[in-house]
Design an enzyme around this catalytic site. Structure first.
Site, PDB file in Angstrom:
ATOM      1  CG  PHE B 119      32.809  82.525  22.808  1.00 43.57           C
ATOM      2  CD1 PHE B 119      33.394  81.363  22.339  1.00 43.57           C
ATOM      3  CD2 PHE B 119      31.507  82.459  23.289  1.00 43.57           C
ATOM      4  CE1 PHE B 119      32.710  80.166  22.331  1.00 43.57           C
ATOM      5  CE2 PHE B 119      30.812  81.263  23.289  1.00 43.57           C
ATOM      6  CZ  PHE B 119      31.419  80.110  22.810  1.00 43.57           C
ATOM      7  CD  GLN B 240      22.989  81.966  27.515  1.00 43.62           C
ATOM      8  OE1 GLN B 240      23.852  81.113  27.643  1.00 43.62           O
ATOM      9  NE2 GLN B 240      23.262  83.241  27.432  1.00 43.62           N
ATOM     10  CG  HIS B 242      22.359  77.287  22.130  1.00 42.55           C
ATOM     11  ND1 HIS B 242      22.183  77.099  20.787  1.00 42.55           N
ATOM     12  CD2 HIS B 242      23.665  77.603  22.303  1.00 42.55           C
ATOM     13  CE1 HIS B 242      23.347  77.293  20.181  1.00 42.55           C
ATOM     14  NE2 HIS B 242      24.261  77.601  21.073  1.00 42.55           N
ATOM     15  CG  LEU B 252      24.627  73.341  21.686  1.00 46.35           C
ATOM     16  CD1 LEU B 252      23.721  74.293  22.438  1.00 46.35           C
ATOM     17  CD2 LEU B 252      26.040  73.509  22.192  1.00 46.35           C
ATOM     18  CD  GLU B 255      25.959  80.761  19.588  1.00 47.48           C
ATOM     19  OE1 GLU B 255      26.961  80.402  20.224  1.00 47.48           O
ATOM     20  OE2 GLU B 255      24.955  81.224  20.123  1.00 47.48           O
ATOM     21  NE  ARG B 286      24.766  81.197  22.844  1.00 53.06           N
ATOM     22  CZ  ARG B 286      25.564  80.577  23.698  1.00 53.06           C
ATOM     23  NH1 ARG B 286      25.260  80.528  24.984  1.00 53.06           N
ATOM     24  NH2 ARG B 286      26.662  80.003  23.287  1.00 53.06           N
ATOM     25  CG  HIS B 353      22.949  76.440  26.740  1.00 48.83           C
ATOM     26  ND1 HIS B 353      23.436  75.182  26.481  1.00 48.83           N
ATOM     27  CD2 HIS B 353      24.002  77.281  26.613  1.00 48.83           C
ATOM     28  CE1 HIS B 353      24.732  75.264  26.206  1.00 48.83           C
ATOM     29  NE2 HIS B 353      25.102  76.512  26.289  1.00 48.83           N
ATOM     30  NE  ARG B 398      26.317  80.714  30.157  1.00 50.28           N
ATOM     31  CZ  ARG B 398      27.036  79.873  29.391  1.00 50.28           C
ATOM     32  NH1 ARG B 398      28.295  79.624  29.661  1.00 50.28           N
ATOM     33  NH2 ARG B 398      26.484  79.269  28.364  1.00 50.28           N
TER      34      ARG B 398
END
Ligand SMILES: Cc1cc2nc3c(=O)[nH]c(=O)nc-3n(C[C@H](O)[C@H](O)[C@H](O)COP(=O)(O)OP(=O)(O)OC[C@H]3O[C@@H](n4cnc5c(N)ncnc54)[C@H](O)[C@@H]3O)c2cc1C
Lengths: 89, 595
Positions: B119, B240, B242, B252, B255, B286, B353, B398
């Site tokens: 990730f 954050q 996205h 959303l 990715e 991001r 996000h 994050r």
């Protein structure tokens, strides 16, 4: 709207608050259109749909899965046909 | 207005991942524990999490908590507290294995161990190369997690109050906390939950923005309640974004779409990421992608009638690939953009996000405030965990999969600390602070009786649009300053909201008006804190922060290596140092954050 119906609709509306934004958006549109006209049969169908887990419900509404229950199927059709297309402002 | 009082050892507000984890700790220890939640526990927003939870189990390849810690500090752009980060990364394996014992159906390797996947931002050997660290349960990680923990709670007799809305913290003149006021949605009845320990686990407030990936339920109630009770909010300028939320809807788009070859294009059809990140292009991190998109839009190369989104193009991919590898995307396009993504590109915008800031806590889950010369003095009886809290492990940014870890580790920690306090320090209920209860009653009364007031829906929309425009992905000095004025005006309207429906049973209009009282506190905290922080760090990026050798990418450690604290009273700001000293290892020294 009678007090009774107001209470029933309000309860259903709150149960439409879900964990997935996708569903929130679908239900938002649904109520805009059907708040005044939803009949007892519709209420019952919606109520049983709302018992489902969010991911399962979204799988039905998004058409990835199909239900065998004709009552639910009709309600899902309604939810699908008012897809909350984005409003570009 | 009437109210009743109910007594518990502990009251937990929130039944998402953090709340459920904390409750297990208290109920297992035999304490009478109430968990309040606006929706059925397994409909909490944690359900939306699919990517997984980070833990350096090393099941597929070598891994170490110290590497995880390094990645998290770096990801945080050094704003995270290194003691809390070490604590979280060291505890990860324990909480994940516990979850497994509660019945979490993790994906598995052939040898039976938990399967792990890579990730973004998670690397081996101090940033060398990607590592497989995320543990998932198919694409339903969050959901499976809540189920496992809910079942466990039922077993240990946690008492759930489902469809209850907590309204305010009950905090006395000495600053101690003794519970919450709450409303039973079903009847409209107000109850004071009198407790020796109060834990907030109310999740994030992503709905302060117009474009948000968060469900409607994420209204920052705990954060707003804390602010009204005089608790400062930490690092609220850090949100954050996205890069790919569907324009106008927020849903959303993972990715994975860019991973499979999706390309971002502007109104000229140009693959603009080639200019911003020549190597990684559309797969850059991001924040880089989000900022590039915003620049394109701001410079007039956005698409659509208002030129306010860019396009995510996958029309060049074979339809079979899209349908097989990216299930759901086709449907999302049709449902929320009216676009068949096999034939036409999808309209996307950077979308809010995750909330990095929140109620200040230490790694024990205690809420901490500056007091009597101590920067971080625990508030007696008050704990917080999950997205509503700021431990602070995410700092200015994050890493994906670290928030599910955060809520497990600090949910457990908050519960454990509360258990210790109940055992050793707090034997009796402290008398309730009447004035705090009266404030709730007055707030509800005001709403019920307001005439010629502001419409809730319109006021919320005005707040969301202002936040999006003035404190979005990319921040501009003048816009921020203007935004502060605008949000303060809107706060005036929020104080005068009016509802037409006065019924008692599940009055959604009332619930939403009370939620807006919380959202606006978060919006104020965010924009005031962002306006003051004149550097760029992590997710907070300003056009006037100068990129120089001393301030790489606009990050100014000399002046700004500190946590913001926003106080509701007087919209006042204060600051406290970042904890640079870990618990057992050496400090991870400041460096430019580059991938
Ligand atoms: C689309 C999406 C995908 C994500 N994917 C991942 C991922 O893969 N990995 C990862 O680590 N993170 C992910 N995140 C982030 C992560 O899901 C959240 O940060 C996390 O789930 C928050 O958990 P929580 O327990 O703090 O709060 P929540 O799960 O939001 O729970 C909040 C609880 O508080 C209750 N509540 C709130 N206000 C009140 C009130 N006034 N009275 C009573 N109850 C109240 C609610 O009913 C709910 O039970 C994702 C986020 C989004 C939006």
């Amino acid at each position: 709207m009678t007090e009774d119906r107001r209470a029933r609709i309000n309860r259903l509306k709150w149960h439409c608050r879900r964990a997935l934004l996708e569903l929130d958006l679908v239900f938002d549109r649904f109520w805009e259109r059907y708040e005044e006209t939803l009949d007892a049969q519709g209420e019952a169908a919606l109520e049983s749909l709302l018992e489902l887990e969010d991911h399962d419900l979204w799988a039905l509404v998004s058409g990835r899965e199909i239900t065998g229950d004709p009552r639910m199927a009709a309600m899902i059709e309604r939810l699908r046909e008012i897809s909350p297309i984005a409003n570009f402002e | 207005m009437n109210y009743t009082v109910r007594k518990f050892d502990a009251v937990i507000v929130g039944a998402g991942g953090a709340g459920l984890r904390a409750a297990i700790q208290l109920s297992e220890a035999g304490y009478k524990t109430a968990v309040l939640t606006k929706v059925f526990p397994t409909r909490s927003h944690t359900v939306a999490a699919q990517g997984g939870v980070a833990a350096s189990l090393g099941n597929s390849e070598e891994d170490h908590w110290h590497w995880h810690m390094y990645d998290t500090v770096k990801g945080s752009d050094w704003l995270g507290d290194q003691d809390a980060i070490e604590f979280m990364c060291r505890k990860a394996n324990e909480v994940v294995v516990e979850l497994e014992h509660y019945g979490m159906p993790f994906d598995r390797l052939d040898n039976g161990k938990i399967y792990q996947r890579p990730f973004g931002g998670h690397m081996s050997n101090f940033g060398e190369k990607p590592v497989r660290r995320s543990c998932a349960a198919a694409d339903r990680t969050g959901h499976a997690m809540l189920h496992a923990m809910y079942q466990r709670n039922v077993k240990v007799n946690t008492q759930f109050f489902v469809e209850w809305q907590a309204l305010d913290l009950v905090r006395d003149a000495e600053g101690d906390v003794m519970g919450v006021t709450a409303m039973d949605m079903e009847t409209g009845e107000i109850v004071v939950f009198h407790a020796k320990a109060t834990i907030f686990a109310t999740g994030g407030a992503g709905r302060i923005y117009y474009s948000s990936t968060n469900a409607f339920i994420n209204t920052g109630d705990g954060v707003g309640m804390a602010a009204r009770a005089g608790i400062p909010l930490e690092d609220m300028e850090f949100w954050q974004f996205h890069p790919t939320g569907v324009a106008g809807a927020g849903v959303l788009i993972t990715e994975g779409v860019r991973g499979e070859g999706g390309i971002l294009r502007n109104s000229d059809g140009e693959r603009f990421m080639e200019r911003y990140a020549p190597n990684a292009k559309d797969l850059a991190s991001r924040d880089v992608v989000s900022r590039a998109m915003t620049t394109e839009i701001n410079e007039g190369r956005g698409c659509g009638p208002n030129k306010d989104f860019v396009l995510l193009d996958i029309t060049h991919l074979p339809p079979e690939t899209i349908m097989k590898r990216l299930p759901g995307i086709h449907e999302i396009g049709i449902q929320f953009a009216g676009v068949d993504c096999l034939k036409e590109p999808l309209p996307v915008v950077p979308t809010c996000h995750y909330q990095m800031g929140g109620i200040p806590t230490n790694y024990l889950g205690q809420v901490v405030v500056p007091r009597g010369g101590n920067q971080s003095e625990p508030v007696l009886g008050f704990y917080a965990a999950g997205e509503c809290a700021c431990a602070s492990v995410h700092g200015a940014n994050r890493l994906g999969t670290n928030s599910l870890l955060d809520l497990l580790v600090f949910g457990k920690s908050a519960g454990e600390t509360a258990v210790n306090d109940l055992k050793n320090n707090v034997k009796a209920h402290k008398p309730l602070a009447q004035d705090a209860i009266d404030r709730t009653l007055a707030r509800v009364d005001r709403l019920n009786n307001q005439k010629d007031g502001a419409d809730v829906h319109e006021t919320r929309l005005a707040m969301q649009r202002t936040m999006q425009k003035h404190a979005g992905v990319f921040r501009f000095k003048d816009m921020l300053a203007e935004g502060v004025t605008r949000i303060n005006e809107i706060a005036g309207q929020v104080a005068q909201t009016q509802i037409k429906d006065k019924s008692k049973v599940f009055n959604t209009a009332r619930i939403e008006a009370l939620e807006l009282d919380n959202l606006i506190e978060v919006a104020k905290a965010t924009i005031v804190s962002a306006n003051a922080r004149t550097e760029s760090r992590g997710a907070h990026v300003r056009d006037d922060a100068v990129d120089s050798p001393e301030t790489p990418d606009g990050r100014n450690d000399k002046v700004w290596l500190k946590h913001t604290l926003w106080y509701r009273e007087g919209n006042r700001l204060d600051y406290k140092p970042v904890q640079m000293k870990p618990m057992s290892v050496d400090t991870i020294e400041l460096k430019k954050r580059a991938y």
